[in-house]
Write a protein that holds these residues in place. Structure first.
Motif, short mmCIF file in Angstrom:
data_model
loop_
_atom_site.label_atom_id
_atom_site.label_comp_id
_atom_site.label_asym_id
_atom_site.label_seq_id
_atom_site.Cartn_x
_atom_site.Cartn_y
_atom_site.Cartn_z
N LYS A 161 0.74 -1.12 0.11
CA LYS A 161 0.25 -0.01 0.03
C LYS A 161 0.73 1.18 0.07
O LYS A 161 1.97 1.30 0.69
CB LYS A 161 -0.97 0.18 1.21
CG LYS A 161 -2.03 -1.22 1.35
CD LYS A 161 -3.01 -1.25 2.30
CE LYS A 161 -3.83 -2.08 2.50
NZ LYS A 161 -4.90 -2.04 3.42
N ALA A 162 0.24 2.17 -0.76
CA ALA A 162 1.11 3.50 -0.96
C ALA A 162 1.46 4.16 0.62
O ALA A 162 0.59 4.19 1.50
CB ALA A 162 0.34 4.57 -1.61
N GLU A 181 2.36 14.10 -8.29
CA GLU A 181 1.39 13.04 -8.60
C GLU A 181 1.64 12.37 -9.90
O GLU A 181 1.45 12.83 -11.19
CB GLU A 181 0.02 13.66 -8.83
CG GLU A 181 -0.39 14.41 -7.57
CD GLU A 181 -1.91 14.99 -7.81
OE1 GLU A 181 -2.43 14.84 -8.77
OE2 GLU A 181 -2.26 15.51 -6.69
N SER A 220 7.37 -2.63 -9.66
CA SER A 220 6.05 -2.57 -9.60
C SER A 220 5.74 -3.56 -8.42
O SER A 220 6.66 -4.51 -8.10
CB SER A 220 5.28 -2.99 -10.76
OG SER A 220 5.82 -4.28 -11.39
N GLY A 250 0.39 2.38 -15.05
CA GLY A 250 -0.06 2.79 -13.51
C GLY A 250 -0.16 1.62 -12.42
O GLY A 250 -0.09 0.59 -12.97
N GLY A 251 -0.14 2.17 -11.39
CA GLY A 251 -0.23 1.09 -10.12
C GLY A 251 0.44 1.72 -9.10
O GLY A 251 0.92 2.48 -9.04
N VAL A 252 0.72 0.49 -8.20
CA VAL A 252 1.66 0.41 -6.98
C VAL A 252 3.23 0.05 -7.33
O VAL A 252 3.27 -0.81 -7.84
CB VAL A 252 1.17 -0.26 -6.07
CG1 VAL A 252 2.06 0.09 -4.66
CG2 VAL A 252 -0.42 0.22 -5.50
N TYR A 253 3.97 1.06 -6.93
CA TYR A 253 5.52 0.90 -7.00
C TYR A 253 5.94 1.10 -5.65
O TYR A 253 5.85 1.71 -4.79
CB TYR A 253 5.94 1.57 -8.32
CG TYR A 253 5.60 1.39 -9.45
CD1 TYR A 253 6.28 0.85 -10.52
CD2 TYR A 253 4.15 1.85 -10.06
CE1 TYR A 253 5.95 0.67 -11.75
CE2 TYR A 253 3.78 1.82 -11.28
CZ TYR A 253 4.77 0.87 -12.28
OH TYR A 253 4.47 0.70 -13.44
N THR A 273 1.66 5.28 -5.57
CA THR A 273 0.88 4.88 -6.58
C THR A 273 1.02 5.94 -7.72
O THR A 273 0.97 7.10 -7.53
CB THR A 273 -0.60 5.18 -5.99
OG1 THR A 273 -0.79 4.09 -4.77
CG2 THR A 273 -1.64 4.72 -7.07
N GLY A 275 -0.61 6.94 -11.19
CA GLY A 275 -1.83 6.99 -12.10
C GLY A 275 -1.83 6.77 -13.59
O GLY A 275 -0.68 6.92 -14.20
#
Length: 277
Positions: A161-162, A181, A220, A250-253, A273, A275
């Motif tokens: 989680k971010a 962002e 990722s 996009g996604g969580v890294y 995160t 976008g």
């Protein structure tokens, strides 16, 4: 309508469907780190070179020193014997666990004949992904990754989680990350600020780490997309270090920034995160 005529009409449609299915499969399995492989197998990179990762003893166990062997070969299976130095090393090996909680940046010794080796210890059992990052002589940078299994009790899987605050304190040093962002496909500036954790004064005497002011590795959440980023000013000494990159999707890294101060390598990890456009 006769049978032959019906067959002639159906055949092009079936061929088109087959081609579409094949293209979809290729797109799903090809990643920035190459094709995902299996324990002890070969993994192919984007240029056609292959890497195999294996343990000298045939296996590895948690909390025991193990020798990891990396072999680089060409399309015909011949060893790739010559490499160019990339930030002072012939090969960078990145090791992460399945939760991306563990991170290690190693530099295996080259034994010749396309073979590198390094001794390391894994803190827990379970799945680890290893990435070989190198430049063959006369070629371009190549990164090949593969999952390996280590014997022993495995830590529970947790969702990445971010972070709410992009600040980390490591060995008396505070590292803060600012990146706005970020969106996939757009240029993103990563700005790290390094301070003394107690006084909050900026650290302006960073030492070169592998020939640069710092290094950044980005993965990722599923460890399928890999980025290794170097600073825009490689001779900088702090208190800020800027990097520029572009996230493929996009996604969580997870982002690891590495800096050297007073002979110590400071590694700070952040989860963000990204976008979609």
């Amino acid at each position: 309508m006769g049978t032959n005529k019906r067959s002639r009409l159906l055949l092009p449609g079936l061929l088109a469907l087959a081609l579409l299915a094949a293209c979809g499969k290729s797109g799903e399995t090809r990643h920035a780190s190459g094709h995902e492989g299996h324990d002890g197998g070969h993994t192919t990179g984007t240029s056609g070179l292959e890497a195999s990762f294996s343990f000298a003893a045939g296996h590895a166990a948690a909390n025991e020193k193990s020798e990891l062997v990396i072999r680089i070969t060409d399309r015909q299976g011949n060893p790739v014997e010559r490499y160019e130095e990339n930030h002072e090393k012939l090969l960078h090996l990145i090791v992460v666990d399945h939760r991306l909680a563990y991170f290690n940046h190693l530099h295996p010794e080259y034994r010749g004949n396309g073979e590198f080796a390094v001794a390391t210890t894994f803190p827990e059992g379970g799945s680890y992904k290893v990435f070989a990052d190198f430049v063959p002589e006369g070629g371009s940078n190549e990164t090949i990754g593969e999952w390996l299994t280590v014997e022993g009790k495995e830590a529970a899987h947790t969702e990445l989680k971010a972070d709410k605050r992009l600040v980390r304190a490591v060995d008396g040093i505070e590292v803060e990350l600012a990146l706005g962002e970020p969106k996939a496909g757009e240029d993103t500036k990563l700005v790290f600020t390094i301070r003394d954790d107690k006084t909050k004064e900026g650290v302006d005497d960073l030492e070169p780490y592998l020939g640069a002011a710092g290094h950044v590795v980005i993965l990722s959440a599923d460890a399928e997309r890999y980025l290794h980023v170097h600073p825009t000013d490689e001779k900088g000494t702090g208190p800020t270090a800027e990097f520029s990159t572009s996230f493929p999707r996009g996604g969580v890294y997870k982002i690891w920034g590495q800096f050297q101060h007073e002979g110590r390598v400071i590694t700070a990890g952040f989860v963000v995160t990204v976008g979609e456009i």
